[in-house]
Design a protein around this motif. Structure first.
Motif, mmCIF file in Angstrom:
data_model
loop_
_atom_site.group_PDB
_atom_site.id
_atom_site.type_symbol
_atom_site.label_atom_id
_atom_site.label_comp_id
_atom_site.label_asym_id
_atom_site.label_seq_id
_atom_site.Cartn_x
_atom_site.Cartn_y
_atom_site.Cartn_z
ATOM 1 N N THR A 180 6.922 97.781 -24.958
ATOM 2 C CA THR A 180 8.200 97.329 -25.525
ATOM 3 C C THR A 180 8.816 98.427 -26.378
ATOM 4 O O THR A 180 10.016 98.700 -26.291
ATOM 5 N N ILE B 233 10.260 101.244 -24.135
ATOM 6 C CA ILE B 233 11.497 100.848 -23.456
ATOM 7 C C ILE B 233 12.637 100.705 -24.450
ATOM 8 O O ILE B 233 13.755 101.158 -24.212
ATOM 9 N N LEU C 74 15.571 98.602 -13.239
ATOM 10 C CA LEU C 74 14.151 98.739 -12.920
ATOM 11 C C LEU C 74 13.785 97.741 -11.833
ATOM 12 O O LEU C 74 14.578 96.858 -11.495
ATOM 13 N N ALA D 84 10.678 95.105 -11.353
ATOM 14 C CA ALA D 84 9.455 94.512 -11.896
ATOM 15 C C ALA D 84 8.485 94.263 -10.752
ATOM 16 O O ALA D 84 8.871 93.728 -9.711
ATOM 17 N N SER E 71 5.405 91.318 -16.149
ATOM 18 C CA SER E 71 6.327 92.363 -16.589
ATOM 19 C C SER E 71 7.776 91.885 -16.497
ATOM 20 O O SER E 71 8.597 92.244 -17.334
ATOM 21 N N ARG E 72 8.066 91.040 -15.524
ATOM 22 C CA ARG E 72 9.419 90.502 -15.421
ATOM 23 C C ARG E 72 9.797 89.766 -16.705
ATOM 24 O O ARG E 72 10.909 89.915 -17.221
ATOM 25 N N TYR F 272 10.646 92.269 -19.433
ATOM 26 C CA TYR F 272 11.951 92.888 -19.224
ATOM 27 C C TYR F 272 13.086 91.913 -19.535
ATOM 28 O O TYR F 272 14.124 92.312 -20.063
ATOM 29 N N GLU F 273 12.897 90.648 -19.223
ATOM 30 C CA GLU F 273 13.921 89.648 -19.556
ATOM 31 C C GLU F 273 14.111 89.557 -21.062
ATOM 32 O O GLU F 273 15.246 89.438 -21.551
ATOM 33 N N PHE G 58 17.072 92.541 -19.626
ATOM 34 C CA PHE G 58 17.250 92.742 -18.192
ATOM 35 C C PHE G 58 17.405 91.393 -17.499
ATOM 36 O O PHE G 58 16.809 90.395 -17.909
ATOM 37 N N ARG H 184 20.320 95.714 -16.634
ATOM 38 C CA ARG H 184 20.662 95.415 -18.021
ATOM 39 C C ARG H 184 21.965 96.099 -18.387
ATOM 40 O O ARG H 184 22.088 97.316 -18.316
#
Length: 199
Positions: A141, A144, A160, A162, A167-168, A171-172, A176, A196
């Motif tokens: 985190t 990123i 990206l 996922a 990992s999805r 990222y959310e 993202f 994003r």
């Protein structure tokens, strides 16, 4: 607590390759490309080395100061061929260098290139790897977020793919959103392209 980050150089190549190799040994996509644990242990690092070399030459690799996590970023200009590192010629060269008999090495590059948006300039998070003993501590985190802060200041979107549901979710949380078109690898796992907008 912040994460101390620096930009990797050529001298960090072996560290980055090792990190990516360890971090992705059990990843669904890596397991699809290199089925079988023994095969994956002996061959996977060659693909991670090829990816590292591309990004050292064409992009930027961020690494935590303690060497336990890294993120590979490429700047993708608008209207360039999607995922330019994975064009047909380069994908075939990577396959030849990594594992000539494994068509999936080339196929994954072609399939991700097909879904990669090319109409707007963006930062592309190609890969992020955290050493297995250090996962879940916020290192990914932090890596990123540092680049996303820069993207926000510059008004630049980020993209990206996922490779797993866990990992999805991460990222959310970082802003993202799933693009709506998943990539289902033939007889393999699903990948989620995510975009994003800058904040």
């Amino acid at each position: 607590m912040g994460v101390a980050i620096r930009t990797a150089g050529e001298g960090d190549r072996d560290l980055v390759v090792r990190l990516l190799d360890e971090a992705f040994q059990d990843d669904p996509v890596s397991s699809w490309i290199f089925p079988g644990a023994t095969y994956r242990r002996t061959t996977h690092s060659k693909l991670m080395a090829a990816f590292t070399d591309v990004v050292l030459a064409e992009g930027r690799i961020d690494v935590t100061e303690d060497g336990t996590a890294c993120a590979l970023w490429l700047s993708v200009p608008a209207a360039d061929p999607a995922d330019a590192h994975a064009d047909d010629g380069e994908a075939a060269q990577v396959r030849e260098a990594v594992d000539p008999d494994n068509e999936r090495v080339e196929l994954i590059a072609r399939l991700t290139a097909e879904i990669h948006p090319s109409d707007r300039a963006h930062a592309y998070l190609w890969m992020i790897g955290v050493a297995p003993g250090h996962q879940g501590k916020g290192l990914g985190t932090g890596l990123i977020a540092a680049t996303l802060d820069r993207c926000d200041r510059e008004g630049l979107p980020a993209y990206l793919e996922a490779s797993n549901a866990r990992s999805r979710g991460l990222y959310e949380r970082l802003g993202f959103e799933f693009t709506g078109r998943a990539l289902d690898l033939p007889d393999g796992p699903r990948m989620w392209p995510m975009w994003r907008e800058p904040r």
